[in-house]
Design a protein around this motif. Structure first.
Motif, PDB file in Angstrom:
ATOM      1  N   THR A  19       0.857  -1.182   0.000  1.00 56.12           N
ATOM      2  CA  THR A  19       0.000   0.000   0.000  1.00 56.12           C
ATOM      3  C   THR A  19       0.891   1.229   0.000  1.00 56.12           C
ATOM      4  OG1 THR A  19      -1.703  -1.150   1.272  1.00 56.12           O
ATOM      5  CG2 THR A  19      -1.830   1.248   1.179  1.00 56.12           C
ATOM      6  N   HIS A  22       0.232   8.409  -1.371  1.00 56.65           N
ATOM      7  CA  HIS A  22       0.753   9.599  -2.049  1.00 56.65           C
ATOM      8  C   HIS A  22       0.296  10.795  -1.211  1.00 56.65           C
ATOM      9  CE1 HIS A  22       1.916   7.282  -5.670  1.00 56.65           C
ATOM     10  NE2 HIS A  22       0.880   6.536  -5.328  1.00 56.65           N
ATOM     11  N   ARG A  27      -4.133  10.168  -1.322  1.00 53.43           N
ATOM     12  CA  ARG A  27      -4.669   8.993  -1.989  1.00 53.43           C
ATOM     13  C   ARG A  27      -3.745   7.811  -1.741  1.00 53.43           C
ATOM     14  NH1 ARG A  27      -6.491   9.873  -8.085  1.00 53.43           N
ATOM     15  NH2 ARG A  27      -7.294   7.802  -7.635  1.00 53.43           N
ATOM     16  N   GLU A  29      -2.599   3.791  -3.015  1.00 59.97           N
ATOM     17  CA  GLU A  29      -2.523   2.918  -4.181  1.00 59.97           C
ATOM     18  C   GLU A  29      -2.126   1.523  -3.708  1.00 59.97           C
ATOM     19  OE1 GLU A  29      -0.153   2.772  -8.480  1.00 59.97           O
ATOM     20  OE2 GLU A  29       0.625   3.963  -6.825  1.00 59.97           O
ATOM     21  N   MET A  73       1.004  -2.138  -9.835  1.00 64.31           N
ATOM     22  CA  MET A  73       0.336  -1.220  -8.921  1.00 64.31           C
ATOM     23  C   MET A  73      -0.951  -0.750  -9.590  1.00 64.31           C
ATOM     24  SD  MET A  73       2.272  -1.078  -6.218  1.00 64.31           S
ATOM     25  CE  MET A  73       1.689   0.393  -5.344  1.00 64.31           C
ATOM     26  N   ALA A  74      -1.877  -0.286  -8.784  1.00 60.87           N
ATOM     27  CA  ALA A  74      -3.215   0.041  -9.299  1.00 60.87           C
ATOM     28  C   ALA A  74      -3.179   1.103 -10.391  1.00 60.87           C
ATOM     29  CB  ALA A  74      -4.121   0.492  -8.151  1.00 60.87           C
ATOM     30  N   TRP A  75      -2.219   2.039 -10.317  1.00 62.03           N
ATOM     31  CA  TRP A  75      -2.204   3.147 -11.269  1.00 62.03           C
ATOM     32  C   TRP A  75      -1.311   2.892 -12.477  1.00 62.03           C
ATOM     33  CZ3 TRP A  75      -1.664   7.919  -7.478  1.00 62.03           C
ATOM     34  CH2 TRP A  75      -2.798   7.945  -6.637  1.00 62.03           C
ATOM     35  N   THR A 163       6.004  10.093  -0.677  1.00 57.85           N
ATOM     36  CA  THR A 163       5.181   8.895  -0.588  1.00 57.85           C
ATOM     37  C   THR A 163       5.619   8.063   0.604  1.00 57.85           C
ATOM     38  OG1 THR A 163       6.637   7.602  -2.042  1.00 57.85           O
ATOM     39  CG2 THR A 163       4.827   8.791  -3.092  1.00 57.85           C
ATOM     40  N   SER A 165       5.066   3.952   2.091  1.00 58.04           N
ATOM     41  CA  SER A 165       4.564   2.636   1.717  1.00 58.04           C
ATOM     42  C   SER A 165       4.683   1.651   2.871  1.00 58.04           C
ATOM     43  CB  SER A 165       5.336   2.080   0.510  1.00 58.04           C
ATOM     44  OG  SER A 165       5.208   2.910  -0.610  1.00 58.04           O
TER      45      SER A 165
END
Length: 197
Positions: A19, A22, A27, A29, A73-75, A163, A165
């Motif tokens: 996870t 950002h 948000r 991701e 990653m999701a993006w 960021t 994580s």
């Protein structure tokens, strides 16, 4: 625990659930990676090569690791996702063997050869600190047990966004729990002794 113990305990195949927050955009991701790691002894040609790349005497290295990863990653905007590989080497400080220089073939935050710092902290976590031209990163790894590795990382871009994580990484190539009836390897015995189990 010594720094090379982390590399030896990290050998094998892992599933990493990640996870990433950002921070400026508020948000998160999600992502998933498959990781394969192999510990390298001090005289391994790959360790010698990366020492020579950074113009450091290979005889000062205590070992290293080879790491490969693949996932998404999701993006992600393309089908290739996140994939790559790197070679790491450890060169301890002369008076402080629990800390020293971490030589990387490829950085965590920038795809360039880089020299960072490593330290085994008082909680037996491995901390990696790397300064790049445009950013800095701090990573911390620790093992709640032999088949689960946790990792946190922060990346701060100079004059830009940051960021943070969190990764939970599960070993795929060993049983998920310790089998009390099976003899432990020397490395497993050392791990359980260090953790007080």
């Amino acid at each position: 625990m010594e720094a090379m113990d982390f590399f030896r305990l990290s050998e094998g195949h892992w599933r990493s659930q990640r996870t990433t927050h950002h921070l400026p955009f508020r948000r998160a991701e999600l992502g998933m990676l498959q990781i394969e790691a192999q510990a390298l002894e001090a005289d391994d040609p790959k360790v010698v090569e990366i020492c020579q790349l950074h113009e450091i005497d290979p005889s000062l290295a205590i070992g290293g690791a080879s790491v490969q990863w693949q996932g998404s990653m999701a993006w992600d905007q393309d089908d290739n996702g996140h994939s790559g590989s790197t070679i790491l080497a450890l060169v301890p400080d002369e008076q402080q063997p629990h800390q020293g220089s971490l030589l990387r073939e490829r950085g965590y935050a920038e795809i360039v050869p880089v020299v960072g710092r490593y330290e085994v902290d008082e909680q037996d976590g491995l901390v990696l600190i790397t300064e790049y031209e445009t950013m800095s990163s701090i990573e911390r790894f620790w093992f709640p047990n032999a088949n689960l590795r946790l990792r946190t990382s922060t990346v701060k871009r100079f004059g830009g966004f940051s960021t943070a994580s969190f990764c939970a990484e599960t070993r795929l190539d060993l049983p998920a729990s310790r089998d009390e009836s099976a003899p432990a390897t020397d490395l497993q015995s050392q791990f359980y002794s260090v953790m007080g189990w």
